[in-house]
Every structure is written in C-alpha cells, then in structure tokens.
Design a protein around this motif. Structure first.
Motif, PDB file in Angstrom:
ATOM      1  N   VAL A 172      16.245-117.650  33.564  1.00 37.15           N
ATOM      2  CA  VAL A 172      15.028-117.595  34.377  1.00 37.15           C
ATOM      3  C   VAL A 172      13.836-117.774  33.433  1.00 37.15           C
ATOM      4  O   VAL A 172      13.192-116.798  33.048  1.00 37.15           O
ATOM      5  CB  VAL A 172      14.916-116.268  35.156  1.00 37.15           C
ATOM      6  N   PRO A 173      13.565-118.982  32.996  1.00 33.81           N
ATOM      7  CA  PRO A 173      12.442-119.190  32.063  1.00 33.81           C
ATOM      8  C   PRO A 173      11.119-119.065  32.813  1.00 33.81           C
ATOM      9  O   PRO A 173      10.669-119.986  33.486  1.00 33.81           O
ATOM     10  CB  PRO A 173      12.679-120.607  31.542  1.00 33.81           C
ATOM     11  N   ALA A 174      10.501-117.899  32.728  1.00 32.05           N
ATOM     12  CA  ALA A 174       9.269-117.661  33.476  1.00 32.05           C
ATOM     13  C   ALA A 174       8.445-116.601  32.770  1.00 32.05           C
ATOM     14  O   ALA A 174       8.943-115.847  31.916  1.00 32.05           O
ATOM     15  CB  ALA A 174       9.582-117.233  34.914  1.00 32.05           C
ATOM     16  N   ALA A 175       7.140-116.532  33.147  1.00 35.25           N
ATOM     17  CA  ALA A 175       6.219-115.505  32.663  1.00 35.25           C
ATOM     18  C   ALA A 175       5.736-114.702  33.858  1.00 35.25           C
ATOM     19  O   ALA A 175       5.323-115.265  34.876  1.00 35.25           O
ATOM     20  CB  ALA A 175       5.041-116.145  31.926  1.00 35.25           C
ATOM     21  N   ILE A 176       5.795-113.366  33.761  1.00 36.25           N
ATOM     22  CA  ILE A 176       5.396-112.471  34.849  1.00 36.25           C
ATOM     23  C   ILE A 176       4.006-111.910  34.530  1.00 36.25           C
ATOM     24  O   ILE A 176       3.798-111.323  33.459  1.00 36.25           O
ATOM     25  CB  ILE A 176       6.411-111.327  35.022  1.00 36.25           C
ATOM     26  N   THR A 177       3.063-112.117  35.431  1.00 34.52           N
ATOM     27  CA  THR A 177       1.691-111.618  35.261  1.00 34.52           C
ATOM     28  C   THR A 177       1.361-110.676  36.408  1.00 34.52           C
ATOM     29  O   THR A 177       1.714-110.932  37.561  1.00 34.52           O
ATOM     30  CB  THR A 177       0.685-112.772  35.222  1.00 34.52           C
ATOM     31  N   VAL A 178       0.688-109.563  36.083  1.00 31.41           N
ATOM     32  CA  VAL A 178       0.284-108.552  37.062  1.00 31.41           C
ATOM     33  C   VAL A 178      -1.235-108.439  37.041  1.00 31.41           C
ATOM     34  O   VAL A 178      -1.830-108.267  35.970  1.00 31.41           O
ATOM     35  CB  VAL A 178       0.940-107.188  36.750  1.00 31.41           C
ATOM     36  N   GLU A 179      -1.840-108.543  38.233  1.00 28.65           N
ATOM     37  CA  GLU A 179      -3.298-108.471  38.359  1.00 28.65           C
ATOM     38  C   GLU A 179      -3.670-107.235  39.179  1.00 28.65           C
ATOM     39  O   GLU A 179      -3.100-106.977  40.231  1.00 28.65           O
ATOM     40  CB  GLU A 179      -3.826-109.740  39.044  1.00 28.65           C
ATOM     41  N   ASN A 180      -4.652-106.460  38.637  1.00 28.80           N
ATOM     42  CA  ASN A 180      -5.126-105.230  39.272  1.00 28.80           C
ATOM     43  C   ASN A 180      -4.011-104.195  39.408  1.00 28.80           C
ATOM     44  O   ASN A 180      -3.932-103.461  40.391  1.00 28.80           O
ATOM     45  CB  ASN A 180      -5.718-105.501  40.665  1.00 28.80           C
ATOM     46  N   GLY A 181      -3.144-104.143  38.450  1.00 29.86           N
ATOM     47  CA  GLY A 181      -2.085-103.154  38.507  1.00 29.86           C
ATOM     48  C   GLY A 181      -1.292-103.147  37.221  1.00 29.86           C
ATOM     49  O   GLY A 181      -1.629-103.832  36.249  1.00 29.86           O
ATOM     50  N   MET A 182      -0.251-102.372  37.190  1.00 32.75           N
ATOM     51  CA  MET A 182       0.610-102.278  36.025  1.00 32.75           C
ATOM     52  C   MET A 182       2.019-101.925  36.486  1.00 32.75           C
ATOM     53  O   MET A 182       2.222-101.357  37.569  1.00 32.75           O
ATOM     54  CB  MET A 182       0.099-101.212  35.050  1.00 32.75           C
ATOM     55  N   LEU A 183       2.977-102.291  35.656  1.00 33.56           N
ATOM     56  CA  LEU A 183       4.367-101.993  35.975  1.00 33.56           C
ATOM     57  C   LEU A 183       4.625-100.509  35.850  1.00 33.56           C
ATOM     58  O   LEU A 183       4.076 -99.829  34.966  1.00 33.56           O
ATOM     59  CB  LEU A 183       5.322-102.754  35.046  1.00 33.56           C
ATOM     60  N   SER A 184       5.479-100.030  36.727  1.00 35.57           N
ATOM     61  CA  SER A 184       5.893 -98.638  36.601  1.00 35.57           C
ATOM     62  C   SER A 184       6.832 -98.497  35.408  1.00 35.57           C
ATOM     63  O   SER A 184       7.347 -99.479  34.869  1.00 35.57           O
ATOM     64  CB  SER A 184       6.577 -98.173  37.887  1.00 35.57           C
ATOM     65  N   GLU A 185       7.043 -97.285  34.978  1.00 33.66           N
ATOM     66  CA  GLU A 185       7.894 -97.046  33.826  1.00 33.66           C
ATOM     67  C   GLU A 185       9.321 -97.529  34.076  1.00 33.66           C
ATOM     68  O   GLU A 185       9.958 -98.136  33.213  1.00 33.66           O
ATOM     69  CB  GLU A 185       7.893 -95.551  33.501  1.00 33.66           C
ATOM     70  N   SER A 186       9.825 -97.275  35.290  1.00 31.81           N
ATOM     71  CA  SER A 186      11.193 -97.704  35.603  1.00 31.81           C
ATOM     72  C   SER A 186      11.292 -99.227  35.666  1.00 31.81           C
ATOM     73  O   SER A 186      12.287 -99.820  35.228  1.00 31.81           O
ATOM     74  CB  SER A 186      11.636 -97.084  36.921  1.00 31.81           C
ATOM     75  N   SER A 187      10.255 -99.873  36.209  1.00 38.18           N
ATOM     76  CA  SER A 187      10.270-101.339  36.263  1.00 38.18           C
ATOM     77  C   SER A 187      10.194-101.953  34.878  1.00 38.18           C
ATOM     78  O   SER A 187      10.823-102.974  34.586  1.00 38.18           O
ATOM     79  CB  SER A 187       9.109-101.831  37.126  1.00 38.18           C
ATOM     80  N   TYR A 188       9.419-101.337  33.990  1.00 36.92           N
ATOM     81  CA  TYR A 188       9.328-101.846  32.624  1.00 36.92           C
ATOM     82  C   TYR A 188      10.683-101.742  31.917  1.00 36.92           C
ATOM     83  O   TYR A 188      11.122-102.672  31.236  1.00 36.92           O
ATOM     84  CB  TYR A 188       8.259-101.060  31.866  1.00 36.92           C
ATOM     85  N   GLU A 189      11.327-100.599  32.070  1.00 32.51           N
ATOM     86  CA  GLU A 189      12.650-100.441  31.447  1.00 32.51           C
ATOM     87  C   GLU A 189      13.668-101.394  32.062  1.00 32.51           C
ATOM     88  O   GLU A 189      14.533-101.939  31.370  1.00 32.51           O
ATOM     89  CB  GLU A 189      13.104 -98.988  31.612  1.00 32.51           C
ATOM     90  N   GLN A 190      13.567-101.602  33.384  1.00 30.91           N
ATOM     91  CA  GLN A 190      14.485-102.523  34.042  1.00 30.91           C
ATOM     92  C   GLN A 190      14.262-103.948  33.560  1.00 30.91           C
ATOM     93  O   GLN A 190      15.223-104.697  33.327  1.00 30.91           O
ATOM     94  CB  GLN A 190      14.292-102.451  35.550  1.00 30.91           C
ATOM     95  N   LEU A 191      13.016-104.337  33.385  1.00 30.33           N
ATOM     96  CA  LEU A 191      12.709-105.680  32.885  1.00 30.33           C
ATOM     97  C   LEU A 191      13.187-105.857  31.452  1.00 30.33           C
ATOM     98  O   LEU A 191      13.729-106.908  31.091  1.00 30.33           O
ATOM     99  CB  LEU A 191      11.202-105.928  32.981  1.00 30.33           C
ATOM    100  N   GLN A 192      13.004-104.800  30.640  1.00 30.26           N
ATOM    101  CA  GLN A 192      13.466-104.877  29.258  1.00 30.26           C
ATOM    102  C   GLN A 192      14.985-105.001  29.192  1.00 30.26           C
ATOM    103  O   GLN A 192      15.530-105.785  28.414  1.00 30.26           O
ATOM    104  CB  GLN A 192      13.012-103.623  28.497  1.00 30.26           C
ATOM    105  N   GLU A 193      15.686-104.253  30.023  1.00 30.66           N
ATOM    106  CA  GLU A 193      17.140-104.349  30.065  1.00 30.66           C
ATOM    107  C   GLU A 193      17.608-105.709  30.554  1.00 30.66           C
ATOM    108  O   GLU A 193      18.596-106.267  30.069  1.00 30.66           O
ATOM    109  CB  GLU A 193      17.676-103.239  30.972  1.00 30.66           C
TER     110      GLU A 193
END
Length: 355
Positions: free
Chosen positions: A113-134
């Motif tokens: 999945v060659p892509a870049a994820i951008t978030v505007e006016n918000g931030m990833l939750s801690e669980s989502s960040y760990e899930q993305l890293q995994e």
C-alpha cells in the motif's frame, strides 16, 4: 602455474622430406589442482622429467602410482592463464545480478500500500498509532497483501473567541497514493535482455543456441546453424587440431597424416534425393552412387556392390508397358485370342524391364 628451470629436450622437424632433430633449451610449466585442501600436481606435455603428483617435486624415485600426468593448456591470449571470453562483459554480469536482486526484493519487501496518510485538524489516537506502526513493520511478504487499515482520529477542538465556547473540529484524513514514485514490476527487464545479448555475442553464438528460438523457423534456424558452424565452431576445431597435430604427431613419428575433427553434416538426404531424381531417370548415375545416400535415409551403413555393372549408370528404357496397355484397352473389344496374345506381350516386356 609457474615456469621451471630450462631443460634439454629433443626437437624433431622435417627438411627436404627428411626427419631431423636437434637439442634445445625449453622451460615447462607446473600446474596444480586444488579441491578443498587436497592438491594434485600436473606437468606440461613434453616435459621429460618425472614429477610427483602429490608434492610437485621432480624426482626419478617417484612411485609409479604418484607419477604426475601431462596436460595441454588451451588458453586465449598470451598471459599465464589466458583471458576469459566474457571478460569484457563482467560489469554487465554484475549489473544483471543486482537487477535480479532488486526485482526479488521488490516482491519480497515491497510496500503493498504505497501511500502517505495525512491528518488535518486532528491527531491519531495512541492505539491507532501503534496499529499503524505494527502494520508498517509487518507489511512484508505476499501474505499481508490486500489487507485494509482502520484508523481512529481525535479532533482538536477550536475555541470561539466571542463566546469562549469550544467548537468540534472538522477532522479530515487523506490517503495520498505514492505508487507513481515506486519502480514498476519487472524493472530492468530490458537491461537484462541486453546483457544476455552482449554475453552471447562475446561467444559469437546466435539466440537459437541458448534456447531463445521463438522467432526462428526452419530456414532461419538452418542459416544460423550453418553460419555459426562456418565462423565459430570450425575455426575453433582448427585451432585445437593444429595444436594437437603439432604436439602429438612428431612424438608418434607420423609425418604424412594429420588429425581432423569432423563437423556436423547439414545436408538433407530427402532434398538431395529430389535433386537426383532427374539424373536417375536420365540414367546419369550408377547404383553404387546412391548407396551412401540411401544409407543416410535408412540410418544404416550400406556397402557398395562389388560387381562391375553396378558402377555404371543405368540405361534408361522407354516405357513400352504404357503403350502396350493402351493397345490392350483399344483392342479390348476384339477377339479373346488377340487379347491373350497382347497380355503375353505385356508380360514379356515387363520381365525384360525387370532384368
């Protein structure tokens, strides 16, 4: 492979049809073959000394089972070991190896999945960040292809300057594709093909000799084989036989013969038979002239007939049987007795032709 001290050897040659000899100094090389930790020594052909195959030392006390064999070194160039034919393409071979590794790693470790994820006016939750890293750490391999990713985003509230109330933020998540900056499938495929052509051309071989025969038919394949035989294989055979004749024949006391390596026979017996058909019908060839051709067609060795008349052309005879048969058909309405005489004449004529 080093030169030893010069020794006296006998050199034989012919002059005015007479065999003469003289003594001269010559330096011979010593060869060694190493497999793991075992070494086996060889001496150059023509070296009169006795060499120990285990130690490489010259000694007349060497046991018969340890006497070193003689070798003839065929090489290209004038160096000690010669020059490989592919030496000019060594960079291309390294490049082809790296291209294969890059293509392999693309399918083994490439991002599905060659892509870049951008978030505007918000931030990833801690669980989502760990899930993305995994997900990014375990994306390698074909087993992880075609999987989806679920992200949870927390919006950053905005404060209204007039009422001092916090308004919910409009969170926006964008996934931008980066596939256009990655390599395509089977990258360097054209480079690999060019490398194969260069290496094959260093050996002066057509593609059909390396199994690439998809663009060949019978005519082009025969032309490629004949051209390669004339320009590559036949000169190589002449180089080999020239060296063997120079080394072997004087030692065997043979002065009026020479060694020849035969090449393939590209003649088609069926095509030759078609060409010879008019000559056979005209009586221009003898039966023994056709024995060798018949043997190649049948896959056998046919000896010539010893009788003299088999060495002379066959006389062509008129086809009288056809005219007699026409006469029989014309006279068929006649009497039965005349028909019997005509059939006997046909029989006699056929027997005469058979003889």
């Amino acid at each position: 492979c080093k030169l030893s001290d010069p020794v006296d050897v006998e050199f034989r040659y012919t002059e005015s049809g007479q065999v003469k000899s003289l003594q001269r100094k010559k330096r011979f090389r010593k060869y060694v073959q190493q497999v793991n930790t075992k070494k086996v020594f060889f001496k150059e052909y023509g070296d009169p000394r006795t060499m120990n195959a285990a130690t490489g030392e010259y000694s007349e006390k060497t046991p018969p089972e340890l006497v070193a064999s003689e070798v003839i070194h065929f090489k290209i160039g004038s160096g000690t070991y010669g020059i490989p034919r592919w030496i000019g393409n060594i960079v291309n071979m390294y490049g082809a190896r790296k291209a294969e590794e890059l293509n392999y790693l693309y399918f083994k470790q490439g991002r599905h999945v060659p892509a870049a994820i951008t978030v505007e006016n918000g931030m990833l939750s801690e669980s989502s960040y760990e899930q993305l890293q995994e997900y990014m750490n375990g994306i390698e391999g074909s087993d992880n292809a075609h999987k989806f990713l679920l992200l949870e985003v927390e919006g950053i509230p905005k404060k209204d300057e007039l009422s001092n109330d916090e308004e919910p933020a409009n969170v926006k998540v964008d996934i931008k594709s980066l596939a256009e900056i990655l390599q395509e499938d089977a990258l360097f495929l054209e480079y690999d093909e060019k490398t194969r052509n260069k290496i094959r051309s260093s050996f002066r071989l057509p593609p059909i000799y390396t199994g690439e025969s998809q663009d060949y038919n019978k005519a082009t394949a025969d032309t490629a084989r004949k051209t390669t035989e004339e320009q590559v294989f036949q000169p190589e055979r002449m180089i080999i036989t020239g060296k063997l004749n120079t080394l072997f024949l004087p030692d065997l006391d043979l002065w009026h013969v020479r060694l020849i390596l035969n090449g393939p026979d590209f003649r088609d017996p069926l095509e030759i038979a078609k060409v010879l058909t008019p000559f056979i019908q005209a009586g221009a060839v003898s039966p023994n002239d056709l024995r060798d051709l018949a043997g190649r067609i049948l896959g056998k060795t046919l000896e010539e007939w010893p009788e003299e008349h088999y060495h002379r052309p066959i006389e062509a005879k008129p086809k009288a049987s056809t005219s007699l048969l026409d006469t029989v058909l014309q006279k068929s309405a006649g009497s039965q007795e005349e028909l019997v005489h005509l059939l006997k004449d046909v029989r006699d004529e056929l027997e005469e032709i058979r003889k």
